[in-house]
Design an enzyme around this catalytic site. Structure first.
Site, PDB file in Angstrom:
ATOM      1  CB  ALA A  97      -0.928  -0.001   1.213  1.00 21.43           C
ATOM      2  CG  MET A  98       2.106   5.364  -1.815  1.00 23.23           C
ATOM      3  SD  MET A  98       3.632   5.392  -0.839  1.00 23.23           S
ATOM      4  CE  MET A  98       3.746   7.131  -0.446  1.00 23.23           C
TER       5      MET A  98
ATOM      6  CG  ASN B 144      -0.474   7.943  -2.462  1.00 24.70           C
ATOM      7  OD1 ASN B 144       0.700   8.096  -2.731  1.00 24.70           O
ATOM      8  ND2 ASN B 144      -1.155   6.860  -2.822  1.00 24.70           N
TER       9      ASN B 144
ATOM     10  CG  HIS C  19       2.115   0.532   7.824  1.00 22.97           C
ATOM     11  ND1 HIS C  19       3.230   0.082   8.496  1.00 22.97           N
ATOM     12  CD2 HIS C  19       2.587   1.254   6.784  1.00 22.97           C
ATOM     13  CE1 HIS C  19       4.320   0.510   7.888  1.00 22.97           C
ATOM     14  NE2 HIS C  19       3.951   1.233   6.834  1.00 22.97           N
ATOM     15  CD  GLU C  20       0.156   2.168   3.912  1.00 20.66           C
ATOM     16  OE1 GLU C  20       0.615   3.290   3.588  1.00 20.66           O
ATOM     17  OE2 GLU C  20       0.871   1.155   3.987  1.00 20.66           O
TER      18      GLU C  20
END
Length: 973
Positions: free
Chosen positions: A361-362, A364, A396-397
């Site tokens: 995942a990222m 943003n 986490h994200e």
């Protein structure tokens, strides 16, 4: 020219000083040239009013240069930098310019120009202020082709005479001014460009899926971190070069656009084209930008204070697979707001699962992008571990929205300030929504042990990395040290300073540096200040920063020796020294600024005591007094990032206690004792009879933590001894050891979260070592599915059942699973099938599977790395896989090297069993042959070489000892 080249890397060729293009590439060039000429006028009109471009007519022919691909001149001369002798020669951006604001307008075309060739058009303007006088604007750009590059002074609106070029080695667009830019003045750089909308998983790229009507649907999405925003538009692509952004995205019905901020308007621009404009972002780093154009559906949490939507493929959303993430997102977000006492600063937190994504995942800001397996969950067919993965990755994200987004590292060498924090705080966030999962206990076997195993090598690195310059250097930092070790150090700090000081320091740190950049110095200063003002806790004797610098500015960790002066003495002496897995390695190499001495927060507990004691250990020895004849345990509850070794008498006392009353010792310590004992034995600091004897209490202890620790430690023995005479008695011993657990848990699913995990361990271990009843049961369940067409296998056991049935079956079983894999739409179920396909023991099937992996009509690019790794952990497939990877490395590197492909994971998994001189030579030859094509795997190759040397010596030193102990043990069974 890679931005326009769609040829198969295996069929392209090159000779020294000459590029040979395929026919397809030539055709692409012609098409691209026509498109640029036709669209320049349109695109120039799309430029934002701020710094508006006056686009001159195209009055020069198309020029092709080695450094910049296809360029349409704008009337100014276009030249290439004359070699590595100017300000463009430094891989880091000059500090002369400070970006203020961007306007980015992108038009991804989701219809191909030619077969498998897609493009996007764009305009961009960036306002910047001049800090130091310069004649150059140097800005990042990668695989973008420019038709217009114009500079204007903002105050006067006057265009500044300039020329531009591309310096490809450092991915720079270089604009040379005829007159020097003036300090203190603001300017706008405006550009018109085009790039390939490739399927390379980096920058602005395309993904695709097959919908319910069996139609192939193409979408556009992004992955900017760490250095791929420059593939989407020209930008100052370093984390400290923050600015605000206005984003505009083009799309056609039924597609819509998403970005970091809520949309303001969607307007019809030209025919079928619409353009969505988004609110201005807060000041942020380029790597946190996100753009998506898709036809997805969404679900929204109506009770959330912040708009919280989950986007996914329409079929996934209709099936309710976004509901779990929708439900937990606001709970985690609000928990973090309470924990940090800092509000989430954006009006929305969209999360979207895309079919193709290189990372998990990222983060943003405002638009987090995930792999489907990390966001979507179907309770009917997905397992407990799938559910935990979704919760953990979401936590986490969301943690990154503060750590990484609100505050960012000044440079990538401090990546741990992002990833270490998120990797620790994810446990806090997950615990808030799933308090029965024992997340704080799981940390020990999930992060602590993995970090220490990597950090026990001389080829490890400090948390604050050194010599980080190029994109490959940066990509290599997304590793166990930044994530898991970073989390371990933060967890250790949290424990010795206490929750109050920990939270107070973070709150002040976040408030002081919001929207800015930091290093570890600021973090440690604020924690130290918080400790100083919090009653009941104290800073380390040498001061907070001085103590913690010993943990982040030098690699590795210590082993604390805790030994009686004699077998009857009550005096226990504490000393520390560097721990290395290689017993022959020099403890003082490479050099360290702290000479491998740590300021250790040392917790210990003696038998019959109810609470542990904390003391600080540095380079001076410490003597403790403990009761005679009683055991003592250091690092009690496993909050410290260090190992502990004891005299043989104490190991014996601990072993006896575990056999007779294991519950008297904390479960985290039970897990840590096993890991310490096996790793100390591996490093020749302990005889192997001690850790092997220590495992015997597992016949009575059915808890997940000590079993997970033991299975991980014994996996190393299996890798080393799987083809030796010792494997026979090892498998017999393991079948006897797991027997009570296997019989206790049975095949009937249920129980607590960790009981479900433990059932997987029990059945996986029993089947893996050949338990006849286990193997037969797995095969029967799989065959029932094959014959009836109805899959009644419980989701928690599917991976184990599939794998064992395929391992003990033939082509019919494999082909059945392959067909299911090809047609499966649920990503988690597809991942289970993918893993299981790698369990086959049949050579020709292995080879066929390897060929499939490199064909993206069979296997998505994002999944290739994990398949290679799974095959390399298969005893029957590892040799063929390693040979295949070496043979195809050029192709693998060319196709996957530009994305976030896990070269390090492939190298680690495929060499983890290496333990012979022959294998070492293969590895050295691989390094010599591919030294310039290792990408982010450079450090992993060095670690693999070190590990192989250590493994060779290990077998010489330990194989016979282990064989004799196991043989004696199983002879009495």
């Amino acid at each position: 020219m890679g931005g326009f080249d769609s040829i198969d890397g295996r069929n392209s060729s090159s000779t020294k000083g000459k590029v040979v293009l395929s026919k397809g590439a030539v055709v692409a060039y012609v098409i691209v040239t026509i498109i640029i000429i036709v669209t320049v006028g349109l695109l120039a009109g799309l430029l934002p009013k701020r710094g508006e471009i006056d686009c001159p007519p195209v009055d020069k022919p198309v020029e092709t240069t080695a450094s910049s691909g296809v360029i349409v001149s704008t009337g100014a001369d276009q030249t290439s930098p004359s070699g590595p002798t100017g300000p463009w020669a430094d891989v880091r951006l000059p500090k002369n310019l400070v970006p203020l604001h961007y306007v980015v307008d992108l038009q991804p075309d989701l219809e191909p120009v030619s077969t498998d060739y897609y493009v996007f058009n764009g305009t961009s303007s960036v306002d910047f202020t001049v800090k130091n006088a310069t004649s150059y604007i140097i800005i990042h750009s990668n695989k973008l082709n420019y038709s217009v590059v114009i500079v204007k002074e903002i105050e006067t609106g006057m265009e500044q005479s300039s020329s531009f070029s591309i310096y490809e080695p450092n991915q720079f667009l270089v604009v040379e001014m005829n007159a020097e830019l003036v300090v203190g003045k603001n300017y706008t750089l405006s550009t018109v460009f085009m790039g390939e909308l490739a399927d390379d998983l980096g920058g602005l790229y395309r993904s695709s899926y097959t919908n319910a009507a069996n139609e192939s649907i193409v979408i556009a999405t992004t992955q900017m971190q760490p250095t791929d925003a420059r593939k989407a538009f020209p930008c100052f692509d370093e984390p400290a070069m923050k600015a605000t952004f206005d984003i505009k995205l083009w799309h056609k019905d039924p597609y819509f656009a998403l970005s970091n901020m809520p949309n303001i308007t969607t307007e019809v621009i030209d025919g079928d084209w619409k353009r969505t404009t988004f609110n201005t972002t807060p000041i942020m780093s380029t790597y946190l930008l996100a753009f998506v154009v898709c036809d997805f559906d969404s679900v929204e949490n109506a009770t959330s204070k912040v708009q919280a939507r989950i986007y996914g493929r329409p079929e996934q959303i209709a099936n309710g697979n976004g509901d779990y993430a929708r439900d937990i997102t606001p709970v985690i977000l609000e928990h973090f707001e309470t924990f940090f006492k800092v509000a989430y600063p954006l009006p929305k937190t969209d999360q979207i699962a895309v079919p193709d994504f290189a990372a998990g995942a990222m983060e943003n800001w405002g638009l987090v992008i995930y792999r489907e397996t990390a966001l979507l969950y179907d309770s009917m067919i997905n397992s407990a571990s799938n559910k935990q993965r979704v919760a953990v990755v979401v936590a986490h994200e969301l943690a990154h929205q503060w750590f990484g987004n609100l505050i960012s590292p000044a440079w990538w060498d401090e990546l741990w300030l992002n990833e270490g924090f998120a990797s620790y705080v994810e446990y806090i966030g997950t615990n808030a929504v799933e308090p029965t999962w024992r997340m704080n206990d799981q940390f020990v076997v999930s992060d602590l042990h993995s970090a220490m195993n990597v950090d026990g090598l001389t080829s490890s690195r400090p948390i604050v990395a050194e010599n980080v310059e190029t994109p490959s250097d940066i990509n290599a930092l997304f590793d166990t040290i930044s994530y898991s070790k970073g989390a371990c150090i933060i967890r250790m700090i949290n424990h010795f300073v206490g929750d109050d000081a920990f939270k107070l320091g973070l709150m002040n740190y976040l408030n002081e540096f919001e929207y800015g950049t930091v290093t570890h110095k600021e973090l440690f200063q604020y924690w130290g200040n918080a400790v100083a003002t919090t009653p009941g806790v104290e800073n380390p004797p040498v001061g907070f920063s001085n103590a913690m610098n010993t943990w982040i500015l030098q690699m590795g960790y210590p082993v604390v020796n805790m030994k009686r002066e004699s077998t009857t003495s009550t005096n226990v002496k504490l000393t520390q020294e560097r721990f290395l897995l290689d017993p022959n390695a020099k403890l003082d190499e490479p050099t360290s600024p702290y000479s491998y001495v740590w300021d250790v927060p040392f917790w210990y507990l003696s038998e019959d005591e109810t609470s542990k004691t904390l003391l600080w250990l540095n380079d001076a020895d410490v003597t403790l007094t403990v009761p005679a004849g009683k055991y003592f345990i250091g690092n009690y509850e496993a909050f410290g990032y260090y190992r502990v070794n004891y005299d043989d008498k104490n190991w014996q006392l601990i072993t006896i206690k575990l056999k007779n009353d294991f519950e008297a010792i904390d479960v985290r310590s039970r897990a840590q004792l096993i890991d310490d004992a096996f790793q100390l034995a591996r490093a020749k600091r302990l005889d192997y009879t001690i850790p092997l004897g220590l495992t015997e209490f597992l016949r009575s202890d059915f808890d997940y933590l000590p079993w997970e620790s033991a299975l991980d430690a014994i996996a190393y023995l299996v890798r080393m001894l799987g083809r030796s005479k010792a494997y026979g008695p090892l498998s017999t011993y393991m079948l006897d050891l797991v027997g009570p657990l296997y019989n206790n848990l049975t095949w009937i699913d249920g129980g607590s979260h960790l009981e479900q995990y433990q059932r997987i361990n029990a059945i996986g271990t029993a089947c893996g070592y050949g338990h006849p009843g286990c193997v037969q049961n797995a095969t029967d369940k799989f065959n029932e599915w094959r014959t009836t067409g109805s899959n009644s296998i419980t989701p928690n056991l599917r991976t184990t059942v599939y794998c064992n049935a395929i391992a003990n079956g033939g082509s019919e079983e494999w082909d059945f699973a392959w067909e299911k894999y090809r047609n499966e739409s649920n990503s988690q179920e597809k991942a289970k099938l993918e893993y299981s396909l790698a369990c086959t023991r049949t050579p020709w099937i292995i080879r066929r599977f390897l060929d499939y992996v490199l064909d993206d009509t069979y296997v998505r690019k994002q999944d290739a790395s994990s398949i290679f790794q799974d095959l390399c952990y298969n005893e029957y497939a590892r040799d063929m896989t390693w040979d295949f990877i070496r043979q195809e490395w050029d192709f693998i590197y060319n196709v996957y090297g530009t994305g976030f492909f896990s070269f390090s994971g492939i190298i680690n998994s495929c060499t983890s069993h290496f333990s012979t001189d022959f294998e070492l030579q293969q590895l050295l030859d691989f390094k010599d042959t591919n030294g310039d094509k290792l990408g982010s795997g450079v450090a992993s190759v060095e670690q693999a070489i070190e590990s192989t040397n250590t493994n060779i010596q290990w077998r010489k030193d330990n194989e016979e000892v282990i064989f004799m102990w196991l043989s004696d043990e199983v002879s009495s069974l």
